[in-house]
Design a protein around this motif. Structure first.
Motif, short mmCIF file in Angstrom:
data_model
loop_
_atom_site.label_atom_id
_atom_site.label_comp_id
_atom_site.label_asym_id
_atom_site.label_seq_id
_atom_site.Cartn_x
_atom_site.Cartn_y
_atom_site.Cartn_z
N LYS A 103 64.37 68.82 -3.97
CA LYS A 103 64.41 67.53 -3.29
C LYS A 103 63.10 67.25 -2.56
N GLU A 104 62.28 68.31 -2.34
CA GLU A 104 60.94 68.08 -1.77
C GLU A 104 59.91 67.92 -2.88
N ILE A 105 59.96 68.86 -3.83
CA ILE A 105 59.02 68.77 -4.95
C ILE A 105 59.81 68.86 -6.25
N PRO A 106 59.93 67.72 -6.95
CA PRO A 106 60.74 67.71 -8.17
C PRO A 106 60.23 68.71 -9.21
N ARG A 107 61.17 69.19 -10.02
CA ARG A 107 60.82 70.18 -11.07
C ARG A 107 60.97 69.49 -12.41
N PHE A 108 59.88 68.88 -12.83
CA PHE A 108 59.97 68.04 -14.02
C PHE A 108 60.31 68.82 -15.29
N GLU A 109 59.75 70.05 -15.40
CA GLU A 109 60.04 70.82 -16.63
C GLU A 109 61.51 71.18 -16.69
N VAL A 110 62.07 71.53 -15.51
CA VAL A 110 63.48 71.90 -15.47
C VAL A 110 64.32 70.67 -15.81
N PHE A 111 63.91 69.54 -15.24
CA PHE A 111 64.63 68.30 -15.55
C PHE A 111 64.68 68.07 -17.05
N LEU A 112 63.49 68.17 -17.69
CA LEU A 112 63.41 67.84 -19.11
C LEU A 112 64.30 68.77 -19.94
N LEU B 261 79.80 70.51 -20.71
CA LEU B 261 78.39 70.91 -20.68
C LEU B 261 77.48 69.70 -20.45
N VAL B 262 77.86 68.55 -20.96
CA VAL B 262 77.06 67.33 -20.73
C VAL B 262 76.96 67.11 -19.22
N LEU B 263 78.09 67.19 -18.54
CA LEU B 263 78.09 66.92 -17.09
C LEU B 263 77.34 68.00 -16.34
N MET B 264 77.51 69.25 -16.78
CA MET B 264 76.82 70.34 -16.08
C MET B 264 75.30 70.17 -16.18
N PHE B 265 74.83 69.91 -17.40
CA PHE B 265 73.38 69.78 -17.56
C PHE B 265 72.85 68.50 -16.93
N SER B 266 73.68 67.45 -16.94
CA SER B 266 73.24 66.21 -16.31
C SER B 266 73.04 66.45 -14.82
N LYS B 267 73.98 67.17 -14.22
CA LYS B 267 73.89 67.44 -12.78
C LYS B 267 72.62 68.26 -12.49
N LYS B 268 72.40 69.27 -13.31
CA LYS B 268 71.21 70.11 -13.09
C LYS B 268 69.93 69.27 -13.27
N ALA B 269 69.99 68.38 -14.27
CA ALA B 269 68.80 67.54 -14.52
C ALA B 269 68.51 66.67 -13.30
N LEU B 270 69.55 66.04 -12.78
CA LEU B 270 69.36 65.17 -11.62
C LEU B 270 68.91 65.96 -10.40
N GLU B 271 69.48 67.15 -10.22
CA GLU B 271 69.06 67.99 -9.07
C GLU B 271 67.59 68.38 -9.19
N ALA B 272 67.17 68.61 -10.44
CA ALA B 272 65.76 68.99 -10.63
C ALA B 272 64.82 67.85 -10.22
N LEU B 273 65.34 66.63 -10.26
CA LEU B 273 64.53 65.48 -9.83
C LEU B 273 64.66 65.22 -8.33
N GLY B 274 65.48 66.04 -7.67
CA GLY B 274 65.63 65.88 -6.22
C GLY B 274 66.85 65.10 -5.81
N PHE B 275 67.71 64.73 -6.77
CA PHE B 275 68.94 64.01 -6.41
C PHE B 275 69.93 64.96 -5.74
#
Ligand SMILES: C[S@@+](CC[C@H](N)C(=O)[O-])C[C@H]1O[C@@H](n2cnc3c(N)ncnc32)[C@H](O)[C@@H]1O
Length: 719
Positions: A649-658, A676-690
């Motif tokens: 949430k301070e510094i987004p992790r773009f590679e993890v998001f992708l 799995l769609v929901l699990m990975f979507s959540k992780k993707a959004l968290e990687a962007l700082g959501f």
């Protein structure tokens, strides 16, 4: 398209051209003794014309290369002070300062990246002649620009080595003066008639009117100007002629000239109803809405019963809407969407919450001058230039297919840039009063010459335009569908691009706080609203027109794109967005440096700089595993996340998001598994700082966004 992604053959071509330029430079000052004769040049030109016709009939489209060599300044000289020079005396690779040439077009021209003709001088010598930065064929046919037997005066000519021999090259069309038949400089032998002899003002006016009715507004203007300059005209007739010319200028989108003609009678109380109305339309075209209202009110007061006043009352409603938009940023978005489907999007520019300021290390930037809420509009801006370039067979498709090769800056760009240069060039010529808007957005070091000739005629420097275009034009898809399709068809160019002068002040950050949206040719800078309802992808293309300019109807098509920002922005904060996909970490810095000449030092990039190679290689190891087998993704993500220091949430992790985004898409599209769609979507959004609550593996949870993360192009789809 960025140079880094251009076809490597183009770079080979660039190198080849550079060595040819080197060879040519060695011949600077030489008077060639092996020039082709007039007959040979005409024969070659006609053969080339035939070949092009055959190619066209066979549906072949060749890539047009626009090669930009050493920059040189346009002529600022007054032609009266220049000395005549003939073709036989021209020196290679030389700008003949202090000289001019009288030339006549010996053949109908052909259109390539320039308009090409063979010109002859009074001595009967000939040369090829390439005129750049002209309107496209569907706006103004080449034959209307370089008319066969037409006479021109070329100021301070540039003679150079060309692919096929030698030729005159005009990069700045303001170096050319078109001479009418009766101009004193036209040699008698070249005159088609004896000037005005035999033609009355009435005849010229009638000819002008008939050109107007057949849509030949430039020709109509010439006839009206001839009548006006004849010296035989009465003041009443002259006023009428100026009114007619004002209408032609409106049709051509030349609002400065239209306003000048509508203001022919200095005292507004003595002006006709038509002059008032046309002046108001010109002011509208220039975006001077409040002044337009003044003109319309005068019209309605002075000529309440006239047809023009009736039109003026309707117009007044429209102009008042523009003023409202300009002042408040309140737009009728729904109507604009509807209008965009039918044609033009007609609205005013709004920029009240933002202003340009200096930013340390970045030149200028755009700042908020008040705090803005999430979803607030920051600015809404009309494109200065827009080139649509994806439809096969459309007039613009050749624009997309072009390649701009700058031998001085070492840049190769495929796509719309060359078309932008011509487009902007014409716009600056058409409306010099709007030139500053475009020219001021240039932060670079190119030193342009004066903006006026010694005798007060506006000059436009095409090399400066090229620099600005290469910095400030950015691509945008016509529709998301087109973009998707173009991704699948390798080698196809399918982007359009535009230049928005206010938006050009916005600097890059990978953690952007503002995003872009397009409707028609309007650009919106706005913030995401909390519902995310309005996040959408490009919808459709639509033809565009300034509603009073036929030329604009023909020139542009626009796409609609909506982008929204991701956080509240306090007052005095710099607005930033991403120049390059921030998730593409491998190419980001290289692309930013190659295309815009800087390295990003945002927190994500700074953190990357501090990260040791061992950590990076461990991250890459996990990313490779995750990307190669989405099924094994889950546990590896946790290990991968441990390799990052500051929280996402301070510094987004773009590679993890992708990686998470790809995994979510995999489970959605290839092997539908909602958990799995929901699990990975959540992780993707968290990687962007959501910070999001309610995304879980079971359906029906309530989704609550506690904190917004950074916006990336994939976000709408993920959402
Ligand atoms: C489109 S212009 C932006 C406005 C520009 N700063 C100005 O003064 O007009 C792009 C140029 O701004 C500068 N720039 C943009 N983002 C930057 C950043 N994050 N760091 C340093 N310079 C940046 C670079 O010189 C780049 O070529």
């Amino acid at each position: 398209m960025a140079a880094s992604s251009a076809d490597s053959r183009l770079f080979a071509f660039l190198e080849q051209q550079k060595s040819k330029l080197e060879e040519a430079r060695k011949r600077a000052g030489e008077i060639p003794r092996d020039r082709d004769s007039r007959q040979t040049l005409i024969g070659l030109h006609l053969a080339q014309d035939e070949l092009m016709k055959e190619d066209k009939a066979a549906g072949k489209q060749k890539r047009l290369f626009t090669i930009i060599g050493d920059p040189y300044l346009p002529s600022a000289a007054c032609h009266e002070k220049l000395q005549k020079i003939f073709i036989k005396d021209l020196q290679l690779e030389t700008h003949h300062r202090g000289r001019y040439m009288l030339l006549r077009c010996a053949v109908p021209p052909i259109r390539q990246n320039a308009i090409i003709s063979v010109v002859e001088d009074e001595a009967g010598d000939a040369s090829t002649f390439s005129l750049y930065q002209q309107e496209p064929e569907h706006i103004r046919p080449a034959g209307d620009i370089l008319k066969e037997n037409g006479v021109l005066l070329l100021k301070e000519p540039y003679f150079k080595v060309t692919a096929g021999g030698y030729g005159l090259r005009v990069d700045h069309p303001t170096d050319v003066m078109w001479l009418l038949d009766h101009h004193p400089k036209v040699p008698n032998a070249w005159r088609k008639s004896h000037g005005l002899i035999g033609k009355t003002v009435e005849e010229l006016k009638t000819e002008g009117n008939s050109c107007f009715l057949s849509g030949k507004y430039t020709d109509a203007n010439k006839k009206y100007s001839q009548a006006s300059n004849s010296g035989l005209i009465t003041p009443e007739e002259d006023e009428l002629i100026h009114n007619n010319r004002a209408l032609c200028h409106l049709k051509l989108g030349k609002y400065d000239a239209a306003l000048e003609d509508a203001s022919f009678i200095a005292d507004h109380k003595a002006r006709s109803d038509k002059a008032h109305y046309r002046g108001a339309l010109a002011l509208y075209g220039l975006g001077k809405f409040e002044e337009s209202i003044v003109w319309l009110n005068r019209l309605i007061e002075s000529f309440p019963e006239s047809v023009a006043a009736k039109q003026g009352r309707q117009e007044l409603e429209r102009v008042k809407l523009r003023v409202e938009e300009q002042k408040t940023g309140k737009y009728n978005w729904k109507k604009m969407y509807r209008d965009a489907k039918l044609g033009p999007v007609d609205c005013a520019t709004y920029d009240t919450p933002v202003e340009v300021r200096q930013v340390e290390g970045k030149g200028r930037g755009l700042f908020t001058n008040k705090s803005v809420k999430c979803g607030d509009l920051l600015a809404c801006e009309k494109a200065f230039s827009y080139v649509c370039a994806s439809e096969k067979g459309s007039p613009e498709s050749s624009a997309a297919f072009g390649a701009l090769i700058n031998l001085t800056t070492n840049r190769v760009k495929i796509g719309t840039d060359a078309a932008h240069i011509s487009n902007v060039y014409q716009k600056l010529l058409d409306n010099p009063s709007r030139a500053r808007l475009f020219l001021d957005s240039y932060p670079g070091t190119y030193e342009a010459g004066p903006e006026m000739t010694e005798d007060g005629v506006p000059i436009v420097d095409s090399f400066l335009i090229e620099r600005i275009v290469s910095l400030n034009a950015f691509g945008c898809p016509i529709t998301s569908k087109d973009q998707e399709l173009s991704r699948k068809q390798a080698g196809e160019i399918s982007t359009s691009s535009g230049i928005w002068p206010l938006a050009a002040y916005i600097n890059h950050s990978c953690i952007a706080n503002c995003a872009r949206t397009f409707i028609g040719d309007m650009m919106y800078l706005s913030r995401v609203d909390d519902s995310f309802n309005s996040v959408s992808t490009p919808i459709r293309q639509c033809p565009y027109a300034q509603n009073i300019s036929d030329r604009a109807i023909l020139t542009s098509r626009f796409d609609i794109q909506i982008m929204r920002a991701t956080q509240d922005i306090p007052r005095n904060t710099e607005i930033t967005w991403c120049y390059y996909d921030p998730t593409n970490r491998a190419d980001l810095q290289k692309s930013l440096f190659e295309n815009w000449g800087f390295n990003c030092t945002c927190p994500v990039c700074t953190e990357e700089g501090f990260t040791g190679e061992d950590i990076k290689s461990q991250r890459n190891k996990y990313l490779t595993i995750i990307n190669s087998t989405h099924k094994a993704g889950g546990p590896f993500f946790d290990q991968l996340n441990q390799l990052y220091g500051p929280p996402a949430k301070e510094i987004p992790r773009f590679e993890v998001f992708l990686a998470c985004y790809k995994a979510a898409m995999y489970w959605l599209l290839s092997d539908f598994n909602l958990t799995l769609v929901l699990m990975f979507s959540k992780k993707a959004l968290e990687a962007l700082g959501f910070e999001i609550e309610g995304i879980n593996e079971s359906r029906g949870g309530k989704l609550v966004v506690r904190k917004r993360g950074v916006a990336v192009p994939e976000l709408p789809r993920l959402w």
